[in-house]
Design an enzyme around this catalytic site. Structure first.
Site, PDB file in Angstrom:
ATOM      1  N   GLN A   1       0.851  -1.180   0.000  1.00 35.15           N
ATOM      2  CA  GLN A   1       0.000   0.000   0.000  1.00 35.15           C
ATOM      3  C   GLN A   1       0.894   1.240   0.000  1.00 35.15           C
ATOM      4  O   GLN A   1       1.695   1.437   0.926  1.00 35.15           O
ATOM      5  CB  GLN A   1      -0.936  -0.034   1.206  1.00 35.15           C
ATOM      6  CG  GLN A   1      -1.771  -1.324   1.263  1.00 35.15           C
ATOM      7  CD  GLN A   1      -2.908  -1.379   0.256  1.00 35.15           C
ATOM      8  OE1 GLN A   1      -3.830  -0.575   0.311  1.00 35.15           O
ATOM      9  NE2 GLN A   1      -2.829  -2.317  -0.681  1.00 35.15           N
TER      10      GLN A   1
ATOM     11  N   ALA B   1     -11.569   1.587   5.672  1.00 36.13           N
ATOM     12  CA  ALA B   1     -10.664   0.866   4.763  1.00 36.13           C
ATOM     13  C   ALA B   1      -9.894   1.837   3.867  1.00 36.13           C
ATOM     14  O   ALA B   1     -10.127   3.045   3.885  1.00 36.13           O
ATOM     15  CB  ALA B   1     -11.461  -0.118   3.922  1.00 36.13           C
ATOM     16  N   HIS B   2      -9.006   1.279   3.063  1.00 40.15           N
ATOM     17  CA  HIS B   2      -8.153   2.119   2.220  1.00 40.15           C
ATOM     18  C   HIS B   2      -8.956   2.929   1.219  1.00 40.15           C
ATOM     19  O   HIS B   2      -9.896   2.456   0.623  1.00 40.15           O
ATOM     20  CB  HIS B   2      -7.048   1.326   1.517  1.00 40.15           C
ATOM     21  CG  HIS B   2      -7.451   0.063   0.830  1.00 40.15           C
ATOM     22  ND1 HIS B   2      -6.549  -0.759   0.221  1.00 40.15           N
ATOM     23  CD2 HIS B   2      -8.659  -0.513   0.650  1.00 40.15           C
ATOM     24  CE1 HIS B   2      -7.172  -1.785  -0.295  1.00 40.15           C
ATOM     25  NE2 HIS B   2      -8.449  -1.665  -0.054  1.00 40.15           N
ATOM     26  N   ASN B   3      -8.536   4.187   1.079  1.00 43.22           N
ATOM     27  CA  ASN B   3      -9.095   5.106   0.088  1.00 43.22           C
ATOM     28  C   ASN B   3     -10.526   5.547   0.351  1.00 43.22           C
ATOM     29  O   ASN B   3     -11.178   6.120  -0.520  1.00 43.22           O
ATOM     30  CB  ASN B   3      -8.971   4.518  -1.327  1.00 43.22           C
ATOM     31  CG  ASN B   3      -7.520   4.279  -1.679  1.00 43.22           C
ATOM     32  OD1 ASN B   3      -7.043   3.146  -1.671  1.00 43.22           O
ATOM     33  ND2 ASN B   3      -6.798   5.347  -1.900  1.00 43.22           N
TER      34      ASN B   3
END
Lengths: 356, 356, 356
Positions: free
Chosen positions: C200, C241-243
């Site tokens: 990531q 979560a991511h983004n």
């Protein structure tokens, strides 16, 4: 660290059971029926395991008197009325226990804190001003005990636990790793489109014999205290919001969440991932099944549920669409219409017959 | 800490792709199509992003051969059969990696622990008796590794992780911050209105290439072990109770909870916040959609769901009331009544016509 | 650590309220109406508490002008238009604040890190290379701040928080204990039956006045950043979560989970344990009730819900079985059939009458 062996006779004595077979046989541990070896003890708590018991290589079995006669392959038994309870008791003798006392040199303890001589304080523990740690209590490494926290006797606090908010813990409390007790409650006053933080001035009071799992959050109260009464047991990843009160001996499985100011009675059982809204009351002796959403008070003891059962995804999609349709399909009115039409038909039929 | 630049040619070689355009163009990172700059590489994994690719300022694009011909605005490409996989591979080259080895002076390591010379142990790490840390493994600061824990080669354990319960980890295991592995399972024997703790004597066994997110709780077994097989990947805030077994390459999204003694097969996918009750079996190759409640074993591969879809709250209230009414509205009987009444009507109609 | 007393007059001034009664009465704290003592201040935010206020032993009450005239038992008041807001403001004056500055000797700080002289860094904190800690910020003991992390002014970071992934935090950010910010997103490319990790490369950007509870996981982005805008408030055990992007002043209660790349608007309110799937958009000013499952974008402001209400378990079982049956019971078609049969019956009836 202890790691002992016990004779069959000794083990039977520890649970006040009847010892049958080779009394001096030595045991170094317990195991399941399936994986037990000759130096290990296993138990049965229901007749459905009789076949498995018959195949087991365990050195001895904990059974009821009824069960014993049905396992001819085994010669060695501890006979008790409640094998599951006897098993629970004996696990404690086979558990490896750390028995150090004293304070590791790297612990940072405020001079005003009071630490019992028989407590153990691990490496890199930080203990703030005016805190208290009672006799026989074990604080594992890297724990944070903030100022004004009090911990009773014979407690176990595992690594990376944070205890803050001037929380007060009773005796024999066990808190597993990475749990937070006394964190700030989620209190904000909305005003002109922004959230204005309400500093949380209450605390957390935890009774005796309370058990809290790992990664839980037990918030301090806004003004009054958040309370867990004696004998409450809580699994992992559970959220207890500010000013919640949980009655004695209530059990909560993992991932439950209780919103602010809700009161839960005594001897309740919440299965996994139950959610309870704020500002309601749950009576004593209530069972709530897994993943239920509780939005109203429960005043009568009993079992309660919500949610929908699992389906193959294709069927679920159809059922889910029809759940939406329910908003526009008046079910009870539908039944009334059916009843009404039925009587119309019957009236037509009988008139018809009369006129034949 | 590395932070490198790579030429387009080099990057193409790393993924065995075809390099098109200015081979010596230098790249310092990767970015999304939308935000990529000329020194960054982007990728497309579907034709629906062709327009965005056409607008992108990325220095080069990872594409399939088909895609390449449809992006005239771009001159530089890495052409591969699977751009998403190529992207996954290249992220590793742009990742900043800490490359220290050795043991920070503040780490507290029991003399009986065995630490590989090529491992890194961060500040304020505590490692107990008889533990093992393998080659190339990185233990970040403030981790707790309790006695008897074994960690394989090339693992990454982030800060504030607690590993206890004599857990055994394979190689290339990654555990993210504040997760607890080997905590005590939630086992209590109820007797005379109180909960009697069952000391947990089992452990946790984790295979190779397992990934566990942050703030997870993976409990040790009661008697036998809790098991995560090779290649299992787990997101954040997941609960794995005692004696759960998870089959190889199964993936679990955030907030899933698996209750005790349940077995999950290989190659399963659990979406977010799925809950599975204890003592059941899930077959291989099962997909479970988000927030599903699984209360029974699943013996056939496929996709499964539960829950109800979101509605505007007003409509939801009506549908929810009618869900309650379903308890007293016998749906299938209702359909039968309709069929029966239909035939009564038709019978009336035909008799009627006959007598005209 | 402060712990002050304030006169009624001073307290009234602090909230620009009207002071009525004994102006020099001293107060050492605030409490609920029910538990307040004469040295404590209480408040009412609705007429339904007038009876309780009448019974309260609080030394003074914060009320509106309307309320004041209805509580004859009380002589001392602070009169304001918004008592809840006044209460929120005054809690800050009674809060015990730690006011140390400086760096504890046991903190491990990389030489390249920049720490403001007015910041406080607690025991056993670890701060990596090129990190920044701003003026007046308090980092509690045992926190991990990884390399490249930037923290603004007047922030509060509680014990055992892990901040990594080069996260950038604004001013007045509060992060409660054991939360992880910037952990690796759950990104894997499936290929040939295995999961290939995507390193990531994005980060986390957190605006001003953001509040994150305990035991939360806020993942770094895959390529672009995960973003929490100014004024976002988040309770405990929440997964971001991511983004994910969360708009300004949006509030999330405990146990919510937001899957990857979803965008949530400004001024939204998510009640407890709401789950939102990835890659969708939620408009501004959306309220989502507790435990709802959101699987589609919401483009219109308003209130949304899912789930089913709690029932006594016996009734629930019946309703749940009928939910399954819905898959095979075409509800709307059923209504149409009813309508059709109704007209058939009426036609029979009228024909019948005509022929009498």
């Amino acid at each position: 660290m202890n790691s002992q062996k016990f004779s069959l006779e000794k083990l039977a004595q520890l649970v006040q059971g009847q010892c049958i077979g080779q009394l001096d046989l030595q045991f170094s541990g317990m195991a399941s029926l399936e994986s037990a070896q000759p130096h290990q003890l296993a138990f049965l708590n229901a007749d459905k395991y009789l076949n498995e018991a018959q195949q087991s290589q365990a050195g001895a079995l904990i059974v009821t008197a009824d069960m014993q006669s049905q396992i001819p392959s085994q010669q060695n038994f501890i006979v008790v009325p409640n094998p599951y309870l006897a098993f629970a008791i004996l696990t404690h003798f086979f558990e490896k226990k750390s028995v150090e006392t004293g304070i590791e040199s790297t612990a940072q303890i405020h001079p005003s804190a009071i630490i019992s001589d028989t407590a153990y304080i691990g490496h890199y523990v930080v203990i703030g001003a005016n805190s208290v740690v009672g006799e026989g209590t074990r604080i594992e490494s890297q724990v944070k005990i903030d100022h004004g926290v009090e911990i009773g006797k014979d407690c176990f606090i595992d690594s990376h636990v944070t205890i803050t908010g001037e929380a007060k813990l009773g005796d024999r409390v066990r808190i597993h790793a990475n749990t937070v007790v006394g964190g700030e409650g989620f209190g904000f006053a909305p005003y002109q489109g922004k959230w204005h933080r309400i500093a949380q001035l209450g605390s957390v009071r935890i009774g005796n014999d309370v058990r809290i799992g790992s990664n839980c959050s037990i918030d301090r109260g806004a003004l009054d205290d958040t309370i867990l009464e004696d004998g409450v047991i809580i699994d992992n990843l559970v959220q207890i919001a500010h000013n919640v009160k949980v009655g004695a001996n209530t059990a909560m499985a993992a991932k439950c969440g209780i919103a602010g100011s809700t009161t839960i009675g005594k001897n309740c059982v919440l299965a996994g991932a139950v959610g309870i809204v704020g500002h309601i009351n749950i009576a004593d002796n209530v069972t709530i099944t897994g993943m239920s959403m509780v939005t109203k008070s429960i005043s009568v003891a009993g079992s309660y549920s919500s949610g929908t059962p699992m389906l193959e995804s294709g069927s679920w999609k159809k059922a889910a669409i029809r759940f939406k349709q329910l908003a526009d399909v008046p079910l009870t009115q539908l039944v009334k219409r059916l009843d009404h039409m039925q009587s119309q038909i019957e009236s037509l039929e009988s008139t018809f017959k009369l006129r034949k």
